[in-house]
Motif scaffolding. Structure first.
Motif, mmCIF file in Angstrom:
data_model
loop_
_atom_site.group_PDB
_atom_site.id
_atom_site.type_symbol
_atom_site.label_atom_id
_atom_site.label_comp_id
_atom_site.label_asym_id
_atom_site.label_seq_id
_atom_site.Cartn_x
_atom_site.Cartn_y
_atom_site.Cartn_z
ATOM 1 N N ARG A 125 0.817 -1.221 0.000
ATOM 2 C CA ARG A 125 0.000 0.000 0.000
ATOM 3 C C ARG A 125 0.849 1.268 0.000
ATOM 4 N NH1 ARG A 125 -5.412 -0.460 0.815
ATOM 5 N NH2 ARG A 125 -6.185 -2.511 1.511
ATOM 6 N N GLU A 174 4.391 -9.223 8.003
ATOM 7 C CA GLU A 174 3.281 -8.473 7.445
ATOM 8 C C GLU A 174 2.138 -9.409 7.058
ATOM 9 O OE1 GLU A 174 4.705 -6.593 3.886
ATOM 10 O OE2 GLU A 174 4.663 -8.459 2.746
ATOM 11 N N THR A 175 0.968 -8.835 6.839
ATOM 12 C CA THR A 175 -0.207 -9.592 6.410
ATOM 13 C C THR A 175 -0.798 -8.942 5.174
ATOM 14 O OG1 THR A 175 -1.808 -8.299 7.680
ATOM 15 C CG2 THR A 175 -0.672 -10.090 8.844
ATOM 16 N N VAL A 176 -1.863 -9.526 4.667
ATOM 17 C CA VAL A 176 -2.518 -8.975 3.479
ATOM 18 C C VAL A 176 -3.108 -7.600 3.748
ATOM 19 C CG1 VAL A 176 -3.022 -11.200 2.416
ATOM 20 C CG2 VAL A 176 -4.647 -10.216 4.033
ATOM 21 N N GLN A 177 -3.199 -7.195 5.014
ATOM 22 C CA GLN A 177 -3.699 -5.854 5.318
ATOM 23 C C GLN A 177 -2.774 -4.765 4.771
ATOM 24 O OE1 GLN A 177 -6.750 -5.723 6.592
ATOM 25 N NE2 GLN A 177 -6.630 -7.959 6.579
ATOM 26 N N SER A 178 -1.530 -5.131 4.480
ATOM 27 C CA SER A 178 -0.591 -4.159 3.925
ATOM 28 C C SER A 178 -0.656 -4.104 2.402
ATOM 29 C CB SER A 178 0.843 -4.502 4.350
ATOM 30 O OG SER A 178 1.258 -5.736 3.779
ATOM 31 N N HIS A 179 -1.529 -4.923 1.789
ATOM 32 C CA HIS A 179 -1.632 -5.000 0.335
ATOM 33 C C HIS A 179 -2.693 -4.037 -0.209
ATOM 34 C CE1 HIS A 179 0.899 -8.347 0.818
ATOM 35 N NE2 HIS A 179 0.195 -9.307 0.252
ATOM 36 N N GLU A 181 -5.797 -3.573 -2.984
ATOM 37 C CA GLU A 181 -6.894 -4.488 -3.285
ATOM 38 C C GLU A 181 -6.460 -5.539 -4.305
ATOM 39 O OE1 GLU A 181 -9.799 -4.602 -1.750
ATOM 40 O OE2 GLU A 181 -9.121 -2.954 -0.474
ATOM 41 N N ASN A 211 0.399 -13.557 2.324
ATOM 42 C CA ASN A 211 0.047 -12.592 1.288
ATOM 43 C C ASN A 211 -0.841 -13.280 0.252
ATOM 44 O OD1 ASN A 211 1.751 -13.744 -0.832
ATOM 45 N ND2 ASN A 211 3.496 -12.779 0.149
ATOM 46 N N TYR A 212 -1.130 -12.619 -0.855
ATOM 47 C CA TYR A 212 -2.031 -13.194 -1.848
ATOM 48 C C TYR A 212 -1.485 -14.490 -2.440
ATOM 49 C CZ TYR A 212 -4.611 -8.737 -1.840
ATOM 50 O OH TYR A 212 -5.353 -7.643 -1.483
#
Length: 346
Positions: A125, A174-179, A181, A211-212
């Motif tokens: 992000r 980190e998690t997908v919250q840092s990605h 959309e 992550n994704y």
């Protein structure tokens, strides 16, 4: 965690016996496209820092330092190498520098089977657009080096607390919250794929936790949404099986992802589990003795059409020596599971 959190799809829901049956449904010996000794098996530059003891970057240190590091890799028997941005930021190098690196690789007897953009996620992000621009430059540099493939991940830099310890994966990152959309992430990867196709480069997307691309099912969905012929998966099973918690069975991950592989980081981990007590411990292991059965995995991958390079990695101890032993193991394994097809290269 519930099974769904680990991306368990149709294969994930099968019993282990059924998954093993899928992996074992390979008629041996397998026809290889070339001799086992000629299969591209590369050494990783994990053990070589990007900064010298004098505190200057390896790039600034110049070709003499590049040669010194690469000769150590070649001395272990490797004929192929992945050039990672963490060791040498090839995406920032000038055309004369890239020409010099390409000539130097020839001199020390190494071929660049791939490049790798390390921890510069295009879906971050905060830094995603900057990393996207850097990855475009990396694709052009990959073509200039004559490497056929670039490996990309969606994982970002290690957290400070991860960098402070020996085995970073024992602390959640980190998690997908840092990605960004999902749709934006897919569009950026399509953009990169189209650029890579124009210059004759393949892209391999690396499986990595949280992550994704952090589950087998998630990676397959992401790959399908990108929908480009020059994009495949790097089914780095080690990245997923080292998690210190419940995981999807490696057999399920393999059955799902290996048919889509165009490049493969190979490493292994030992797992000690006591689910009732909530204890899950992992540590690096050689390919032959860890949790993943690479004899089954490699045979299944080749039978499913895998023709890409292997990259041997290992964390902990003398990682370069362990990687060299893993190379010898892979060659021995290829000999034992295969016959060389008529007309195949030596």
């Amino acid at each position: 965690m519930p099974a769904a959190a680990h991306g368990r799809g149709e294969e994930g829901g099968l019993r282990r016996e059924a998954l093993l049956a899928r992996l074992d449904a390979v008629d041996l010996p397998i026809d290889l496209p070339f001799a086992p000794e000629a299969w591209p098996i590369a050494g990783a530059m994990l053990q070589f820092p990007g900064v010298t003891g004098a505190g200057i970057s390896v790039r600034a240190a110049g070709p003499a330092r590049w040669r010194s590091d690469l000769k150590l890799l070649a001395a272990e028997g490797f004929r192929f190498v992945e050039i990672p941005s963490s060791w040498l930021p090839f995406e920032e190098m000038s055309a004369p520098e890239l020409d010099e690196l390409r000539a130097l690789l020839r001199d020390v007897g190494l071929d660049a089977c791939a490049t790798g953009v390390v921890r510069k996620s295009v879906v971050d992000r905060k830094d995603g657009l900057e990393n996207l621009a850097a990855t475009h430059r990396a694709i052009d540099a990959t073509a200039a080096l004559g490497a056929p493939l670039i490996c990309l991940g969606l994982h970002g830099p290690l957290l400070p607390e991860q960098r402070a310890i020996n085995w970073f994966w024992t602390i959640p990152g980190e998690t997908v919250q840092s990605h960004v959309e999902w749709s934006t992430a897919v569009e950026r990867c399509r953009e990169l794929a189209d650029h890579a196709a124009r210059v004759g480069v393949e892209i391999s997307l690396e499986l990595y936790e949280a992550n994704y691309l952090g589950t087998a099912d998630g990676a397959l969905r992401f790959l399908a949404d990108i929908d480009r012929d020059n994009v495949g998966l790097n089914p780095d099973l080690g990245n997923l099986v080292r998690a210190q918690g419940p995981i999807e069975a490696w057999e399920a991950m393999a059955v799902k992802t290996l048919p889509h592989a165009n490049y493969w980081h190979v490493k292994n981990y030992a797992r000690a589990e006591d689910p009732k007590a909530g204890i899950y411990l992992t540590s690096p292991a050689p390919l032959a003795s860890g949790y993943v059965d690479y004899r089954r995995a490699v045979a299944f991958a080749i039978a499913s059409g895998f023709r890409g390079a292997f990259l041997c990695e290992n964390y902990g101890g003398d990682g370069l020596a362990v990687s060299a032993e893993n190379r010898r193991y892979l060659i021995s394994l290829l000999r034992r599971i295969s016959r060389v097809a008529s007309g195949a290269g030596a």
